[in-house]
Motif scaffolding. Structure first.
Motif, PDB file in Angstrom:
ATOM      1  N   UNK A 150      54.458  38.126  47.568  1.00 35.61           N
ATOM      2  CA  UNK A 150      55.056  38.613  46.324  1.00 35.61           C
ATOM      3  C   UNK A 150      55.272  40.117  46.362  1.00 35.61           C
ATOM      4  N   UNK A 151      54.306  40.868  46.927  1.00 34.40           N
ATOM      5  CA  UNK A 151      54.452  42.315  46.991  1.00 34.40           C
ATOM      6  C   UNK A 151      55.599  42.726  47.903  1.00 34.40           C
ATOM      7  N   UNK A 152      55.715  42.080  49.041  1.00 34.29           N
ATOM      8  CA  UNK A 152      56.825  42.379  49.942  1.00 34.29           C
ATOM      9  C   UNK A 152      58.143  42.015  49.268  1.00 34.29           C
ATOM     10  N   UNK A 153      58.169  40.857  48.621  1.00 36.17           N
ATOM     11  CA  UNK A 153      59.386  40.437  47.922  1.00 36.17           C
ATOM     12  C   UNK A 153      59.746  41.390  46.798  1.00 36.17           C
ATOM     13  N   UNK A 154      58.740  41.860  46.078  1.00 37.97           N
ATOM     14  CA  UNK A 154      59.005  42.802  44.992  1.00 37.97           C
ATOM     15  C   UNK A 154      59.549  44.116  45.536  1.00 37.97           C
ATOM     16  N   UNK A 155      58.986  44.582  46.634  1.00 36.16           N
ATOM     17  CA  UNK A 155      59.488  45.818  47.249  1.00 36.16           C
ATOM     18  C   UNK A 155      60.928  45.672  47.726  1.00 36.16           C
ATOM     19  N   UNK A 156      61.205  44.554  48.369  1.00 35.67           N
ATOM     20  CA  UNK A 156      62.577  44.338  48.836  1.00 35.67           C
ATOM     21  C   UNK A 156      63.547  44.157  47.678  1.00 35.67           C
ATOM     22  N   UNK A 157      63.097  43.505  46.607  1.00 34.37           N
ATOM     23  CA  UNK A 157      63.973  43.359  45.435  1.00 34.37           C
ATOM     24  C   UNK A 157      64.240  44.716  44.781  1.00 34.37           C
ATOM     25  N   UNK A 158      63.225  45.560  44.733  1.00 33.75           N
ATOM     26  CA  UNK A 158      63.431  46.903  44.180  1.00 33.75           C
ATOM     27  C   UNK A 158      64.400  47.690  45.046  1.00 33.75           C
ATOM     28  N   UNK A 159      64.256  47.567  46.362  1.00 34.31           N
ATOM     29  CA  UNK A 159      65.184  48.241  47.261  1.00 34.31           C
ATOM     30  C   UNK A 159      66.598  47.682  47.103  1.00 34.31           C
ATOM     31  N   UNK A 160      66.697  46.353  46.951  1.00 37.18           N
ATOM     32  CA  UNK A 160      68.012  45.730  46.742  1.00 37.18           C
ATOM     33  C   UNK A 160      68.618  46.198  45.421  1.00 37.18           C
ATOM     34  N   UNK A 188      72.040  48.085  44.981  1.00 37.52           N
ATOM     35  CA  UNK A 188      73.045  47.595  44.037  1.00 37.52           C
ATOM     36  C   UNK A 188      73.452  48.704  43.066  1.00 37.52           C
ATOM     37  N   UNK A 189      72.490  49.528  42.680  1.00 36.01           N
ATOM     38  CA  UNK A 189      72.816  50.680  41.813  1.00 36.01           C
ATOM     39  C   UNK A 189      73.740  51.650  42.524  1.00 36.01           C
ATOM     40  N   UNK A 190      73.451  51.897  43.809  1.00 35.47           N
ATOM     41  CA  UNK A 190      74.358  52.752  44.573  1.00 35.47           C
ATOM     42  C   UNK A 190      75.734  52.102  44.718  1.00 35.47           C
ATOM     43  N   UNK A 191      75.739  50.776  44.885  1.00 30.86           N
ATOM     44  CA  UNK A 191      77.022  50.072  44.975  1.00 30.86           C
ATOM     45  C   UNK A 191      77.815  50.206  43.685  1.00 30.86           C
ATOM     46  N   UNK A 192      77.138  50.067  42.565  1.00 28.99           N
ATOM     47  CA  UNK A 192      77.808  50.253  41.281  1.00 28.99           C
ATOM     48  C   UNK A 192      78.314  51.681  41.135  1.00 28.99           C
ATOM     49  N   UNK A 240      68.183  39.839  48.440  1.00 26.44           N
ATOM     50  CA  UNK A 240      67.712  38.902  47.426  1.00 26.44           C
ATOM     51  C   UNK A 240      67.529  37.504  48.015  1.00 26.44           C
ATOM     52  N   UNK A 241      68.409  37.084  48.895  1.00 25.65           N
ATOM     53  CA  UNK A 241      68.277  35.766  49.519  1.00 25.65           C
ATOM     54  C   UNK A 241      67.044  35.722  50.428  1.00 25.65           C
TER      55      UNK A 241
END
Length: 164
Positions: free
Chosen positions: A28-38, A42-46, A82-83
Protein backbone atom coordinates in the motif's frame (compact mmCIF):
# COMPACT_ATOMS: atom_id res chain seq x y z
CA UNK A 1 -7.20 -31.27 23.86
CA UNK A 2 -3.61 -30.20 24.16
CA UNK A 3 -3.00 -26.67 25.43
CA UNK A 4 0.51 -26.66 23.92
CA UNK A 5 -0.98 -27.22 20.46
CA UNK A 6 -3.47 -24.42 21.03
CA UNK A 7 -0.72 -22.02 22.09
CA UNK A 8 1.51 -23.08 19.20
CA UNK A 9 -1.29 -22.57 16.69
CA UNK A 10 -2.23 -19.21 18.20
CA UNK A 11 1.41 -18.07 17.93
CA UNK A 12 1.57 -19.21 14.30
CA UNK A 13 -1.69 -17.43 13.59
CA UNK A 14 -0.42 -14.24 15.23
CA UNK A 15 2.89 -14.31 13.35
CA UNK A 16 1.33 -14.99 9.96
CA UNK A 17 -1.23 -12.23 10.51
CA UNK A 18 1.64 -9.84 11.25
CA UNK A 19 3.53 -10.98 8.13
CA UNK A 20 0.45 -10.62 5.93
CA UNK A 21 -0.28 -7.16 7.36
CA UNK A 22 3.35 -6.12 6.84
CA UNK A 23 3.35 -7.28 3.20
CA UNK A 24 0.07 -5.54 2.49
CA UNK A 25 1.24 -2.36 4.25
CA UNK A 26 4.44 -2.24 2.20
CA UNK A 27 2.43 -2.76 -0.97
CA UNK A 28 0.00 0.00 0.00
CA UNK A 29 2.82 2.43 0.81
CA UNK A 30 4.59 1.80 -2.48
CA UNK A 31 1.28 2.10 -4.31
CA UNK A 32 0.47 5.33 -2.50
CA UNK A 33 3.87 6.78 -3.39
CA UNK A 34 3.50 5.83 -7.03
CA UNK A 35 -0.04 7.21 -7.13
CA UNK A 36 1.18 10.49 -5.66
CA UNK A 37 3.94 10.61 -8.25
CA UNK A 38 1.40 9.80 -10.98
CA UNK A 39 -0.84 12.60 -9.69
CA UNK A 40 2.12 14.97 -9.82
CA UNK A 41 2.88 13.95 -13.39
CA UNK A 42 -0.81 14.32 -14.28
CA UNK A 43 -0.68 17.82 -12.78
CA UNK A 44 2.31 18.61 -14.96
CA UNK A 45 0.42 17.16 -17.92
CA UNK A 46 -2.53 19.41 -17.19
CA UNK A 47 -0.16 22.34 -16.86
CA UNK A 48 1.37 21.50 -20.24
CA UNK A 49 -2.08 21.26 -21.83
CA UNK A 50 -2.96 24.63 -20.37
CA UNK A 51 0.36 25.99 -21.57
CA UNK A 52 -0.38 24.60 -25.04
CA UNK A 53 -3.77 26.32 -25.04
CA UNK A 54 -2.02 29.54 -24.11
CA UNK A 55 0.49 29.08 -26.92
CA UNK A 56 -2.40 28.34 -29.27
CA UNK A 57 -3.74 31.77 -28.58
CA UNK A 58 -0.34 33.43 -28.86
CA UNK A 59 1.17 31.54 -31.77
CA UNK A 60 -0.27 29.17 -34.25
CA UNK A 61 1.87 26.01 -34.61
CA UNK A 62 5.30 25.04 -33.26
CA UNK A 63 5.11 25.69 -29.50
CA UNK A 64 1.53 24.39 -29.38
CA UNK A 65 2.27 20.96 -30.75
CA UNK A 66 5.29 20.52 -28.46
CA UNK A 67 3.35 21.42 -25.32
CA UNK A 68 0.37 19.26 -26.36
CA UNK A 69 2.60 16.27 -27.03
CA UNK A 70 4.31 16.71 -23.63
CA UNK A 71 0.92 16.92 -21.92
CA UNK A 72 -0.34 13.75 -23.60
CA UNK A 73 2.90 11.90 -22.76
CA UNK A 74 2.57 12.96 -19.09
CA UNK A 75 -1.00 11.65 -18.99
CA UNK A 76 0.08 8.33 -20.53
CA UNK A 77 2.85 7.95 -17.93
CA UNK A 78 0.38 8.72 -15.12
CA UNK A 79 -2.09 6.15 -16.50
CA UNK A 80 0.63 3.48 -16.69
CA UNK A 81 1.65 4.16 -13.09
CA UNK A 82 -1.98 3.90 -11.93
CA UNK A 83 -2.32 0.53 -13.69
CA UNK A 84 0.90 -0.75 -12.13
CA UNK A 85 -0.16 0.27 -8.61
CA UNK A 86 -3.59 -1.34 -9.04
CA UNK A 87 -2.15 -4.84 -9.24
CA UNK A 88 -2.56 -7.07 -6.17
CA UNK A 89 0.62 -8.01 -4.34
CA UNK A 90 1.99 -11.26 -5.69
CA UNK A 91 4.80 -13.18 -4.16
CA UNK A 92 5.83 -16.36 -2.49
CA UNK A 93 5.96 -14.67 0.90
CA UNK A 94 2.29 -13.77 0.85
CA UNK A 95 1.26 -17.18 -0.48
CA UNK A 96 3.30 -18.95 2.20
CA UNK A 97 1.93 -16.69 4.94
CA UNK A 98 -1.65 -17.29 3.75
CA UNK A 99 -1.03 -21.06 3.70
CA UNK A 100 0.39 -21.11 7.24
CA UNK A 101 -2.46 -18.87 8.39
CA UNK A 102 -5.00 -21.31 6.95
CA UNK A 103 -3.35 -24.33 8.53
CA UNK A 104 -3.19 -22.60 11.93
CA UNK A 105 -6.87 -21.71 11.73
CA UNK A 106 -7.71 -25.31 10.75
CA UNK A 107 -5.68 -26.70 13.66
CA UNK A 108 -7.38 -24.31 16.08
CA UNK A 109 -10.78 -25.40 14.77
CA UNK A 110 -9.85 -29.07 15.31
CA UNK A 111 -8.72 -28.31 18.87
CA UNK A 112 -11.93 -26.37 19.52
CA UNK A 113 -14.04 -29.26 18.24
CA UNK A 114 -12.12 -31.69 20.49
CA UNK A 115 -12.65 -29.40 23.46
CA UNK A 116 -16.34 -29.08 22.63
CA UNK A 117 -16.77 -32.85 22.37
CA UNK A 118 -15.01 -33.34 25.71
CA UNK A 119 -17.19 -30.70 27.32
CA UNK A 120 -20.43 -32.08 25.89
CA UNK A 121 -19.40 -35.60 26.94
CA UNK A 122 -18.72 -34.36 30.44
CA UNK A 123 -22.08 -32.55 30.57
CA UNK A 124 -24.09 -35.47 29.21
CA UNK A 125 -22.27 -38.18 31.19
CA UNK A 126 -20.57 -36.58 34.19
CA UNK A 127 -19.69 -39.93 35.79
CA UNK A 128 -17.65 -40.95 32.73
CA UNK A 129 -15.28 -38.07 33.30
CA UNK A 130 -15.35 -38.10 37.09
CA UNK A 131 -15.25 -41.88 37.60
CA UNK A 132 -11.56 -42.38 36.64
CA UNK A 133 -10.56 -39.51 38.91
CA UNK A 134 -12.47 -40.98 41.84
CA UNK A 135 -11.90 -44.67 41.10
CA UNK A 136 -8.08 -44.73 41.32
CA UNK A 137 -7.83 -43.14 44.82
CA UNK A 138 -10.77 -45.27 46.00
CA UNK A 139 -9.04 -48.50 44.89
CA UNK A 140 -5.80 -47.51 46.63
CA UNK A 141 -7.70 -46.78 49.84
CA UNK A 142 -9.44 -50.17 49.66
CA UNK A 143 -6.17 -52.01 48.99
CA UNK A 144 -4.46 -50.26 51.91
CA UNK A 145 -7.34 -51.03 54.26
CA UNK A 146 -7.30 -54.69 53.18
CA UNK A 147 -3.56 -54.87 53.83
CA UNK A 148 -4.04 -53.28 57.26
CA UNK A 149 -6.87 -55.68 58.15
CA UNK A 150 -4.77 -58.70 57.07
CA UNK A 151 -1.82 -57.39 59.09
CA UNK A 152 -4.08 -56.80 62.10
CA UNK A 153 -5.57 -60.28 61.75
CA UNK A 154 -2.14 -61.83 61.42
CA UNK A 155 -0.87 -60.06 64.54
CA UNK A 156 -4.05 -60.91 66.48
CA UNK A 157 -3.76 -64.65 65.70
CA UNK A 158 -0.39 -65.18 67.48
CA UNK A 159 -1.56 -63.07 70.44
CA UNK A 160 -4.71 -65.21 70.79
CA UNK A 161 -2.63 -68.40 70.61
CA UNK A 162 -0.39 -67.19 73.45
CA UNK A 163 -3.32 -66.44 75.76
CA UNK A 164 -4.83 -69.95 75.32
Amino acid sequence: MNSENVVKNLRALWRTDRIIADIRMRHMLVGLGLRAFAALIAGFGLLMLELSAYFALVQIWSAISAAAILGVVNFVIAAVLFVITGRPPAGRELELANEIHGSAVDALQIEARAMQSQFTGMVHHPLNSALPLILVPLITIIVKSLKKSKAAAASAAPAAAETN
